[in-house]
Scaffold this motif. Sequence first.
Motif, short mmCIF file in Angstrom:
data_model
loop_
_atom_site.label_atom_id
_atom_site.label_comp_id
_atom_site.label_asym_id
_atom_site.label_seq_id
_atom_site.Cartn_x
_atom_site.Cartn_y
_atom_site.Cartn_z
N GLU A 44 117.41 -33.81 -79.37
CA GLU A 44 117.35 -33.16 -78.10
C GLU A 44 117.35 -34.13 -76.95
OE1 GLU A 44 113.84 -31.00 -75.67
OE2 GLU A 44 113.97 -30.48 -77.93
N SER A 45 117.91 -33.80 -75.83
CA SER A 45 117.89 -34.94 -74.87
C SER A 45 117.09 -34.30 -73.64
CB SER A 45 119.66 -35.33 -74.44
OG SER A 45 119.95 -36.02 -75.61
N GLY A 46 116.47 -35.37 -73.01
CA GLY A 46 116.15 -35.03 -71.65
C GLY A 46 116.75 -35.91 -70.61
N PRO A 47 116.28 -35.99 -69.47
CA PRO A 47 116.90 -36.47 -68.17
C PRO A 47 117.08 -38.16 -68.53
CG PRO A 47 115.36 -35.16 -67.54
CD PRO A 47 115.33 -35.19 -68.98
N ASP A 48 116.07 -38.96 -69.34
CA ASP A 48 116.08 -40.29 -69.49
C ASP A 48 115.91 -40.65 -70.95
OD1 ASP A 48 116.30 -40.77 -66.67
OD2 ASP A 48 114.40 -40.33 -66.40
N SER A 49 115.39 -39.67 -71.65
CA SER A 49 114.90 -40.00 -72.99
C SER A 49 115.58 -39.04 -74.19
CB SER A 49 113.54 -40.02 -73.37
OG SER A 49 112.99 -38.80 -73.02
#
Length: 168
Positions: A153-158
């Motif tokens: 899973e990817s978020g905006p910065d991590s």
Amino acid sequence: MADSDYSLRMARADDAGFLADMLVAAVDWNPAREAIGRDRVLRDRHTAHYVEDWPRPGDLGVVAVETGGQPIGAAWLRLFSSDDPGYGFVAEDVPELSVGVLPPWRGQGVGRALVTELARRAAEHGFARISLSVERANRARRLYAAEGFTTVESGPDSDTMVMVLSEW
């Protein structure tokens, strides 16, 4: 600082304070950013729950100590519930990895040794996978990928990454 300048041991109850220090080191990994600091990290429920009441049932950790006996880094696993998830939460039966290494020891193989040993111990304890959350700009992300973690899973910065322990 060669590999022979430190050894690994299992984390104990009396390591709780050092694990808190390593949590702060992990949060404040980027020297170019203003440090969040120990007080703020340990007051924030989202970060403090990584070390509160260490050790709880299911907790597992490894500490790196230099030849003089001083701890220099730690890696530990903690299970979280869906009601109180960690940043890298994927499931209640998948413990989340936290890693911290003192700045002078970074880039010396300590983090890799801690992750490798803890993954081995986690498999021995019956865990099938371990997870973590890491900012993409953090150099440690390359270490995790090299050790077999894959992004789920990817978020905006991590990214949330998972290692499958079946090969251990």
